[in-house]
Write an enzyme that holds these catalytic residues in place. Structure first.
Site, PDB file in Angstrom:
ATOM      1  N   GLU A   1      39.085  44.112  31.236  1.00  0.00           N
ATOM      2  CA  GLU A   1      40.504  43.791  31.451  1.00  0.00           C
ATOM      3  C   GLU A   1      40.798  42.366  30.976  1.00  0.00           C
ATOM      4  O   GLU A   1      41.422  41.580  31.681  1.00  0.00           O
ATOM      5  CB  GLU A   1      40.870  43.927  32.936  1.00  0.00           C
ATOM      6  CG  GLU A   1      40.569  45.282  33.537  1.00  0.00           C
ATOM      7  CD  GLU A   1      40.928  45.376  35.017  1.00  0.00           C
ATOM      8  OE1 GLU A   1      41.733  44.552  35.501  1.00  0.00           O
ATOM      9  OE2 GLU A   1      40.392  46.276  35.693  1.00  0.00           O
TER      10      GLU A   1
ATOM     11  N   GLU B   1      36.520  46.816  42.404  1.00  0.00           N
ATOM     12  CA  GLU B   1      36.601  45.582  43.195  1.00  0.00           C
ATOM     13  C   GLU B   1      35.923  45.695  44.566  1.00  0.00           C
ATOM     14  O   GLU B   1      36.385  45.151  45.559  1.00  0.00           O
ATOM     15  CB  GLU B   1      38.060  45.112  43.303  1.00  0.00           C
ATOM     16  CG  GLU B   1      38.651  44.822  41.929  1.00  0.00           C
ATOM     17  CD  GLU B   1      40.097  44.360  41.946  1.00  0.00           C
ATOM     18  OE1 GLU B   1      40.700  44.299  43.041  1.00  0.00           O
ATOM     19  OE2 GLU B   1      40.629  44.053  40.867  1.00  0.00           O
TER      20      GLU B   1
END
Length: 557
Positions: free
Chosen positions: A431, A326
């Site tokens: 994910e 991220e």
């Protein structure tokens, strides 16, 4: 067939900034005057910008929006939009000086929808690809925005093409056939090399080549029903939290890998491949509690210990590592340790575990067009930044894929993956889940189908680790490991990876039999007058036709 008739844009062209824009896709589709060959016909000012029709020295005609006081001051065209259709958009953009992010926006009577993003430059043309759906039919304004109001926005070769749901599904089918299957030509001959005409080939897939898996957590360690459910379905996994820094080093210098060790041992003993998630997580709130107050020198010592410890411990055991997680949304380590901190992490990671692919990993790149921070354009810019800073090693693109339970924007998802494909790096959806809601299972099925149809995606992992109190967002089973609707979708998708793989047919006079098969490992039973023999073979990607000969000794029959 409309999707197959569009102007083909190569991955290289999509990423390049060109001296002259290419022709519009679908000849512009629904756009009036897409190449501005008729002046400003069909176009009007949006907001208070000044719009002009211009022509370059080489004869190329385009539109310019200037005197822009607000981000959305630009130019627009009105379309009659149908909520039952899916829309793809493309256009070529340039700015008057420097560079600026430009978004295409569709404004209906109830909402604004971001269609897509591009980082436009001066002096050359960059392509914006995007897509949208709407929740209300009727007139809608297509316009453009840039938060940099100092630049003039230039545009050319604009296209907007609607597709029915059946047309969209048809193209998915075509893409899957092309990307995920290979035509195999099998020949049976006897011990003398003579064809065995009329031999019967019975083909069964033993293992799919497309990586499809699911996250797990520590609950699996002592839970036999969980293990039975999981290992009967998946050959790829990722750990939910057990490899994160805050789990492995709760107190500075006191490392604990016992849970992760047990999970690695269990999954590898069952032949399951593991993604390493993650070495570093850039979000400040997910650091070890003791790391937040460290001075830069102490922090550098701590991060060096961390990367060498976790990657050294599991070297050779994982297929991937999410080295920096991220980073498009957060810059913790780059802000504390310097702008090249990520580059340094990737170099260290590749040196420690050269057999595992180091990945970037982020959210909203494919699931939320509103998030400019992780747009495909910014993802590609981050990759370019790492390369410019000196990291030349392997790299993977991780797309988290946490989707909402409303307004599933498949056209944007497709355009985002296509844009990222221009980097020519491995792409995994790492994910995947859908927020709870009445459409959860339906959307999951649509997502799996769409993602699988994109040839550049090399694998999918679901973010559905089970826990007795529930899952992060999407469970696949109840607490007795009976499938929920989402679990049924997963089993159906697993079946689609091999649904036409079981094939029976008869050889021609030359002993040949042909079938188009999903990539994977196969067993074939070749039978004839008094003989039967089993053989194995593989259907591999990047082969248009694979020919295999099986020599059978039938003298003993």
């Amino acid at each position: 067939m409309k999707l197959m008739q569009c102007l083909m844009i190569t991955h290289t062209q999509l990423r390049q900034c060109l001296a002259r824009p290419l022709n519009p896709q679908y000849n512009g589709g629904a756009v009036v005057n897409p190449e501005f060959n008729k002046g400003l016909t069909g176009w009007s000012s949006f907001g208070e910008s000044k719009i002009e029709h211009k022509e370059s020295s080489d004869g190329n005609k385009f539109i310019v929006a200037s005197t822009r006081n607000l981000s959305y001051h630009s130019f627009s065209q009105v379309f009659d939009i149908d909520k039952e259709k899916l829309y793809t958009f493309s256009g070529w953009f340039q700015v008057s000086h420097g560079e600026a992010e430009i978004a295409a926006v569709i404004k209906t009577k109830t909402s604004y929808e971001i269609v897509g993003w591009v980082i436009a430059q001066s002096g050359c043309w960059s392509m914006l690809k995007g897509g949208f759906i709407v929740n209300v039919s009727g007139p809608a304004d297509l316009h453009f925005q840039s938060y940099n109001t100092a630049v003039d926005i230039w545009a050319d070769s604009i296209s907007l093409q609607p597709f029915s749901k059946d047309e969209w599904k048809s193209h998915q089918d075509q893409s899957i056939q092309k990307a995920r299957k290979t035509r195999v030509r099998l020949q049976a001959v006897d011990q003398h090399g003579q064809p065995l005409a009329n031999a019967t080939f019975s083909i069964r897939q033993q293992r799919s080549a497309f990586p499809f898996g699911c996250a797990i957590n520590a609950n699996i360690l002592q839970n036999t029903p969980y293990q039975n459910w999981f290992f009967s379905r998946f050959r790829y996994t990722v750990f939910e939290n057990e490899l994160k820094w805050y789990s492995n080093e709760r107190s500075r210098g006191a490392e604990d890998y016992s849970t992760a060790d047990a999970m690695v041992s269990l999954t590898r003993s069952r032949g399951v491949a593991i993604r390493g998630h993650n070495v570093f997580w850039e979000d400040p709130q997910y650091q070890p509690w003791w790391a937040g107050g460290l001075a830069p020198g102490d922090l550098r010592t701590a991060v060096d210990r961390r990367i060498k410890s976790v990657m050294g411990r599991y070297r050779g055991k994982f297929i991937h590592w999410d080295v920096v997680n991220e980073n498009l949304h957060f810059r913790l380590f780059e802000s504390r340790l310097g702008p090249d901190a990520s580059r340094r992490f990737y170099q260290i990671a590749n040196k420690i575990d050269p057999m595992a692919t180091p990945f970037l990993n982020d959210y909203n790149t494919i699931e939320d067009s509103r998030d400019a921070a992780s747009s495909p354009a910014n993802y590609l810019r981050k990759i370019s930044q790492l390369r410019a800073q000196g990291y030349k090693g392997p790299l993977g693109i991780g797309l988290e894929g946490h989707f909402p339970s409303s307004n599933l924007n498949l056209p944007y998802l497709r355009s985002a993956i296509d844009a990222l494909s221009s980097a020519r790096l491995p792409i995994w959806v790492t994910e995947l889940d859908v927020q709870p809601g009445p459409n959860q299972a339906t959307y999951l099925e649509q997502l799996l189908r769409e993602i699988h149809s994109r040839s550049s995606v090399q694998g999918i992992l679901l973010w559905s680790a089970w826990g007795p109190q529930g899952c992060y967002r999407m469970c696949l089973t109840d607490n007795n490991f009976r499938n929920l609707a989402t679990g049924n979708v997963v089993d159906k998708f697993r079946y689609t990876l091999r649904r036409v793989a079981d094939s029976v047919g008869t050889a021609d006079s030359g002993g040949f039999f042909e079938a188009k098969l999903f990539h994977g490992e196969y067993e074939v039973n070749i039978t004839g007058d008094g003989f039967s023999d089993f053989r194995t073979f593989e259907s591999r990607p990047n082969e248009e036709l694979a020919t295999m000969q099986f020599k059978l000794d039938i003298s003993g029959y």
